[in-house]
Write a protein that holds these residues in place. Structure first.
Motif, PDB file in Angstrom:
ATOM      1  N   GLY B  78       0.786  -1.218   0.000  1.00 34.69           N
ATOM      2  CA  GLY B  78       0.000   0.000   0.000  1.00 34.69           C
ATOM      3  C   GLY B  78       0.821   1.271   0.000  1.00 34.69           C
ATOM      4  O   GLY B  78       0.288   2.335   0.239  1.00 34.69           O
ATOM      5  N   PHE B  79       2.087   1.158  -0.264  1.00 30.86           N
ATOM      6  CA  PHE B  79       2.903   2.366  -0.358  1.00 30.86           C
ATOM      7  C   PHE B  79       2.988   2.807  -1.808  1.00 30.86           C
ATOM      8  O   PHE B  79       2.964   1.986  -2.709  1.00 30.86           O
ATOM      9  CB  PHE B  79       4.331   2.103   0.126  1.00 30.86           C
ATOM     10  CG  PHE B  79       4.437   1.963   1.603  1.00 30.86           C
ATOM     11  CD1 PHE B  79       3.466   2.482   2.443  1.00 30.86           C
ATOM     12  CD2 PHE B  79       5.519   1.319   2.166  1.00 30.86           C
ATOM     13  CE1 PHE B  79       3.571   2.363   3.807  1.00 30.86           C
ATOM     14  CE2 PHE B  79       5.634   1.185   3.532  1.00 30.86           C
ATOM     15  CZ  PHE B  79       4.659   1.708   4.359  1.00 30.86           C
ATOM     16  N   GLU B  87       3.727  11.219   3.537  1.00 28.05           N
ATOM     17  CA  GLU B  87       2.495  11.073   2.759  1.00 28.05           C
ATOM     18  C   GLU B  87       2.016   9.632   2.761  1.00 28.05           C
ATOM     19  O   GLU B  87       0.819   9.357   2.821  1.00 28.05           O
ATOM     20  CB  GLU B  87       2.735  11.556   1.326  1.00 28.05           C
ATOM     21  CG  GLU B  87       2.896  13.047   1.218  1.00 28.05           C
ATOM     22  CD  GLU B  87       3.529  13.505  -0.090  1.00 28.05           C
ATOM     23  OE1 GLU B  87       3.403  14.677  -0.410  1.00 28.05           O
ATOM     24  OE2 GLU B  87       4.169  12.677  -0.777  1.00 28.05           O
ATOM     25  N   PHE B  90       0.026   8.638   5.876  1.00 31.09           N
ATOM     26  CA  PHE B  90      -1.386   9.027   5.851  1.00 31.09           C
ATOM     27  C   PHE B  90      -2.176   8.199   4.837  1.00 31.09           C
ATOM     28  O   PHE B  90      -3.305   7.811   5.090  1.00 31.09           O
ATOM     29  CB  PHE B  90      -1.518  10.522   5.574  1.00 31.09           C
ATOM     30  CG  PHE B  90      -1.113  11.345   6.763  1.00 31.09           C
ATOM     31  CD1 PHE B  90      -1.987  11.504   7.831  1.00 31.09           C
ATOM     32  CD2 PHE B  90       0.136  11.913   6.843  1.00 31.09           C
ATOM     33  CE1 PHE B  90      -1.621  12.236   8.950  1.00 31.09           C
ATOM     34  CE2 PHE B  90       0.520  12.649   7.957  1.00 31.09           C
ATOM     35  CZ  PHE B  90      -0.358  12.805   9.020  1.00 31.09           C
ATOM     36  N   LEU B  91      -1.551   7.913   3.710  1.00 30.34           N
ATOM     37  CA  LEU B  91      -2.215   7.085   2.696  1.00 30.34           C
ATOM     38  C   LEU B  91      -2.510   5.698   3.263  1.00 30.34           C
ATOM     39  O   LEU B  91      -3.614   5.182   3.152  1.00 30.34           O
ATOM     40  CB  LEU B  91      -1.320   6.963   1.461  1.00 30.34           C
ATOM     41  CG  LEU B  91      -1.854   6.085   0.327  1.00 30.34           C
ATOM     42  CD1 LEU B  91      -3.107   6.695  -0.261  1.00 30.34           C
ATOM     43  CD2 LEU B  91      -0.814   5.902  -0.756  1.00 30.34           C
ATOM     44  N   SER B  94      -5.371   5.715   5.572  1.00 29.51           N
ATOM     45  CA  SER B  94      -6.689   5.729   4.936  1.00 29.51           C
ATOM     46  C   SER B  94      -7.092   4.346   4.471  1.00 29.51           C
ATOM     47  O   SER B  94      -8.267   3.997   4.512  1.00 29.51           O
ATOM     48  CB  SER B  94      -6.722   6.654   3.730  1.00 29.51           C
ATOM     49  OG  SER B  94      -5.877   7.725   3.887  1.00 29.51           O
ATOM     50  N   PHE B  95      -6.118   3.556   4.035  1.00 31.19           N
ATOM     51  CA  PHE B  95      -6.455   2.191   3.610  1.00 31.19           C
ATOM     52  C   PHE B  95      -7.006   1.404   4.778  1.00 31.19           C
ATOM     53  O   PHE B  95      -7.779   0.471   4.611  1.00 31.19           O
ATOM     54  CB  PHE B  95      -5.225   1.471   3.056  1.00 31.19           C
ATOM     55  CG  PHE B  95      -4.919   1.851   1.644  1.00 31.19           C
ATOM     56  CD1 PHE B  95      -5.862   1.652   0.656  1.00 31.19           C
ATOM     57  CD2 PHE B  95      -3.716   2.405   1.306  1.00 31.19           C
ATOM     58  CE1 PHE B  95      -5.594   2.006  -0.647  1.00 31.19           C
ATOM     59  CE2 PHE B  95      -3.430   2.763   0.010  1.00 31.19           C
ATOM     60  CZ  PHE B  95      -4.373   2.570  -0.970  1.00 31.19           C
ATOM     61  N   GLY B  99      -8.642   7.975   9.793  1.00 29.59           N
ATOM     62  CA  GLY B  99      -8.732   9.287   9.164  1.00 29.59           C
ATOM     63  C   GLY B  99      -7.472  10.110   9.332  1.00 29.59           C
ATOM     64  O   GLY B  99      -6.575   9.760  10.095  1.00 29.59           O
ATOM     65  N   HIS B 100      -7.455  11.212   8.606  1.00 30.76           N
ATOM     66  CA  HIS B 100      -6.290  12.084   8.587  1.00 30.76           C
ATOM     67  C   HIS B 100      -5.984  12.612   9.983  1.00 30.76           C
ATOM     68  O   HIS B 100      -4.837  12.659  10.412  1.00 30.76           O
ATOM     69  CB  HIS B 100      -6.571  13.239   7.629  1.00 30.76           C
ATOM     70  CG  HIS B 100      -5.337  13.903   7.131  1.00 30.76           C
ATOM     71  ND1 HIS B 100      -4.650  13.447   6.035  1.00 30.76           N
ATOM     72  CD2 HIS B 100      -4.649  14.967   7.593  1.00 30.76           C
ATOM     73  CE1 HIS B 100      -3.593  14.218   5.845  1.00 30.76           C
ATOM     74  NE2 HIS B 100      -3.574  15.146   6.782  1.00 30.76           N
TER      75      HIS B 100
END
Lengths: 275, 544
Positions: B78-79, B87, B90-91, B94-95, B99-100
């Motif tokens: 997932g990177f 970044e 945070f990505l 979300s997966f 939340g942020h």
């Protein structure tokens, strides 16, 4: 019968609520996509404005200077149609590789796979809307007459978004199983570009009949992009919205979106095995 | 409360020929339980985790998962390589549905644990595989999912971080969170897991308490010789209630990482931490090694070298370096004891069979209970005159783990191949530590010089790209300047390049060169900052 209908409805509701619960992810993915588009380029986000401008210049050079077209306000005419075309074309091309190009994600994390094409389309949409707002601002600055029908602009954009998203989901899914599609799409987009009145008006296309069919009608009535592009122009500078054609396009867009969503839902479980 | 059920599912391909990755695999993991999954490569272990993390869907059967799942399935899951570490955190969040905002709160913890502060704003395509792993692992720990799926990832990275990870996992286990741990290292599985499932060819071969299943697994994988060994009861026992007590005992490998296994020729360190109630000046620490069938293999104590030692009130540490271990494959146990001089029979504290040591079987195999350093030499056809003395079999002076039975000499000293001493290729990418000692890198070329004795040989070169690569790396292998073969390396998994070498009649100097088409940053000794782009190593030299 009733039961299966209820199940179908609850499945749709479930799918929608799942995507909704991943809205944060969708947001992050759109931002990621926007960041990646212009990373390592000097002008960065400016390119989303600059590239349609430069393309417009090319068209002006070719059609205004070389062939002396007599369309009034040709730059405005071009930009009004070119921006939605760039958005739609980008959505299809981006959607095409959105699943196959993200094997890393597909194989390792779970999330609704629809988010892949949707994030590409939404990222393009963000750029498109910004560019269009600037276009309108420029029109205002240059005192070009605008019409009240401009209020329909957001609706047409939304329609364009649904259409592009549907198409992106369809090609994204199909491309996983038939990679031949990517070659076809390349040619298809080129043909589509010429069959869409972007740098010319519908008026210059002669009413030709082919095998007893009205080519004009077939090509343009059945090309949702032709309707969309002319819609943008009409509401901007003519003060008119062709309701009938737009309604047809709405149906087409909704159908495509439904089809794309269905295909994604139906076949996404196989993605990890194939990609 | 939490239950998870898999029933008779499989994974059929679209081809006519069907292959079921898993069949008749049903199990339940309760909340707070740790399940280990062991088995050979390709047995279906990873497929189970993929199914649980929903990246694959079973063709048959069902899976019920109650709670949030984080799968640490592979490196860089997932990177996105073009995004920075920050970044990607945070990505990745979300997966997982974090939340942020929440992720922002966890962010400092993640960065601190990963020790990547300096590189957090660098696009992660510049990270090494070790750094990918740090980031992924740190996120997994911080997010605290209900169910943690871990697939072998800890094998990558430097020793210090691996230890930190294992400690963190031990903490997860203590905190009663649910964990599924896939590994082919039975020792690690045993450390973390209550229950173990042994998968073979897509089916459950054995399922039960960790101790039993792993015993069974080791017996089966270590060949018929050890399988015949009768396993004596090895349950730990404790005796004595004196003023000096053993509070902790571990076996460490050559890198100082806790281990339960070793290969013949390797060295392990036994570290015992004790607590003394009062001052004593006649204490002896002893350790005894027993084979699993009860055979008393060796016993040693501080009395031999130090004599009685004195202890102060409080804690202290005693270490004993054992090795190179001449032990054949199998399971061994170490008993520890502390006694006062002359009171051997009534120890202050005795821990019988406190530590387990599994001796592995090196490639090529050994038979027998003991490994004796040796070297074979076969003379070429001669005139019939008896061989002179210096042609007789010489004992090899130094026994290192992999070169024990290999008729290759170390490269000559002072070999001049490059500018920077530290730019070796071997280290860090080699399954056998510190060998070969000097593969030298100059720009696009790596060279190693070996002396081939009179034997036909096979040289195995391993290569990998620690970074995620867009395109394969191409290179050539030369022997004495002559191109022997070309190779391509694409992934982070090691790929072997096998080179048969012709027999020679007398010891011949071979200069083996690895010539890459482009310039890459090779493996650098020392971990931080880690900029490896290419790992290349001479992995093995076999005689036929």
């Amino acid at each position: 019968m009733e039961k299966s209908e209820a199940r179908g409805l609850s499945a749709i509701a479930g799918a929608v609520s799942e995507v909704a619960s991943f809205s944060e992810l969708l947001r992050t993915m759109v931002i990621r996509d926007l960041k990646l588009r212009y990373r390592n380029s000097v002008l960065g986000f400016l390119w989303s404005l600059l590239s349609p401008l430069l393309m417009t210049l090319v068209f002006i050079l070719v059609f205004k200077v070389l062939t002396q077209t007599d369309i009034p306000n040709y730059p405005v005419f071009l930009m009004a149609g070119l921006l939605p075309w760039i958005f739609t074309q980008g959505s299809v091309a981006g959607g095409l590789h959105s699943v196959t190009g993200n094997a890393n994600l597909i194989n390792k994390v779970y999330f609704p796979r629809e988010l892949l094409p949707l994030s590409v389309v939404l990222a393009g949409f963000v750029q498109f809307v910004i560019a269009y707002i600037l276009l309108v601002a420029v029109l205002v600055a240059f005192r070009i007459e605008l019409h009240a029908t401009i209020v329909f602009l957001p609706l047409i954009m939304l329609l364009n978004l649904v259409f592009a998203a549907g198409l992106a989901m369809v090609v994204a899914t199909v491309n996983v199983f038939f990679r031949d599609l990517q070659h076809l799409v390349e040619i298809g987009l080129l043909a589509w570009f010429f069959l869409t009145p972007i740098f010319y008006t519908l008026a210059i296309v002669r009413n030709t009949s082919f095998l007893g069919l009205d080519v004009h009608r077939w090509v343009f009535s059945l090309n949702p992009m032709a309707t969309l592009v002319t819609d943008y122009r009409y509401v901007l500078t003519e003060g008119y919205l062709p309701i009938r054609h737009t309604a047809v396009t709405l149906v087409v867009a909704l159908f495509l979106f439904g089809l794309g969503w269905y295909l994604m839902r139906r076949y996404s479980y196989r993605f990890a095995e194939i990609v | 409360m939490f239950s998870l059920l898999l029933a008779a599912f499989g994974n059929a391909g679209m081809d006519v020929e069907q292959f079921w990755a898993l069949q008749d695999v049903s199990f339940t993991v309760e909340q707070g339980e740790t399940l280990g999954i062991i088995g050979r490569n390709g047995s279906g272990k990873s497929t189970i985790l993929k199914l649980l993390s929903r990246t694959l869907r079973p063709d048959e059967g069902r899976i019920e998962v109650d709670g949030s799942v984080f799968g640490l399935l592979e490196l860089g899951a997932g990177f996105h390589p073009d995004l920075t570490g920050r970044e990607n955190i945070f990505l990745n969040g979300s997966f997982l549905g974090v939340g942020h905002k929440e992720m922002g709160l966890l962010y400092p913890e993640i960065v601190a644990f990963s020790e990547l502060e300096r590189f957090i704003d660098t696009p992660i395509k510049h990270y090494s595989s070790g750094m990918y792993m740090r980031l992924g692992f740190s996120i997994a720990l911080a997010v605290k999912p209900d169910i943690l799926l871990i697939d072998e990832v800890l094998a990558v990275g430097d020793a210090a971080f691996a230890r930190k990870c294992y400690d963190a996992l031990a903490e997860v286990k203590r905190a009663k969170r649910t964990m599924l741990f896939v590994s082919h290292d039975p020792i690690q599985v045993r450390r973390f897991c209550d229950q173990v499932m042994w998968i073979e060819e897509g089916r459950i071969r054995s399922y039960g308490p960790a101790r039993d299943v792993i015993q069974e697994y080791l017996q089966s994988t270590q060949g018929p010789m050890t399988a015949e060994v009768h396993m004596a009861p090895t349950d730990p026992a404790e005796e004595g209630d004196g003023p000096v007590k053993i509070v902790q005992s571990v076996l460490l490998d050559e890198n100082g990482v806790e281990t339960h296994s070793a290969l013949p020729g390797e060295t392990v360190t036994l570290r015992v931490r004790y607590e003394a109630e009062r001052y004593l000046d006649d204490v002896i620490f002893g350790a005894a090694l027993r084979r699993s069938d009860g055979l008393h293999v060796y016993e040693t104590s501080t009395a031999e070298s130090q004599g009685p030692v004195s202890v102060q009130p409080g804690y202290g540490t005693v270490e004993c370096r054992l090795g190179p271990l001449p032990l054949g494959p199998g399971a061994y146990h170490i008993s520890l004891a502390i006694w006062r001089e002359g009171e051997r029979m009534s120890p202050l504290h005795l821990l019988r069979n406190d530590l387990a040591l599994f001796m592995g079987k090196p490639r090529g195999g050994h038979r027998g209970t003991t490994v004796i350093p040796h070297q074979w030499r076969v003379a070429a056809a001669d005139s019939g005159v008896l061989p002179s003395v210096d042609k007789a079999v010489k004992p090899q002076p130094d026994m290192t783990s992999s070169s024990m039975s290999v008729p290759w000499s170390m490269p000559p000293e002072g070999l001049n191949m490059g500018r920077r001493e530290e730019e070796y290729l071997g280290d860090g990418w080699h399954p056998v530590e510190n060998w070969p000692p000097a593969v030298r890198w100059i720009g696009r070329e790596a060279r190693v010089v070996l002396t081939q004795d009179v034997a036909r040989g096979t040289l195995v070169i391993s290569a990998c790209r620690p970074m995620h690569a867009d395109r394969p790396v191409k290179g050539r292998v030369t022997v004495n300047g002559e191109e022997i073969t070309t190779f391509r390396v694409s992934g982070i998994d090691f790929e072997d390049i096998v080179l048969p070498l012709d027999p020679v009649n007398e010891p011949t100097r071979l200069e083996i060169g690895l010539v890459m088409e482009e310039t890459f940053v090779p493996a650098v000794v020392g971990i931080d900052p880690d900029t490896r782009e290419l790992g290349l190593a001479i992995r093995e030299i076999r005689i036929e």
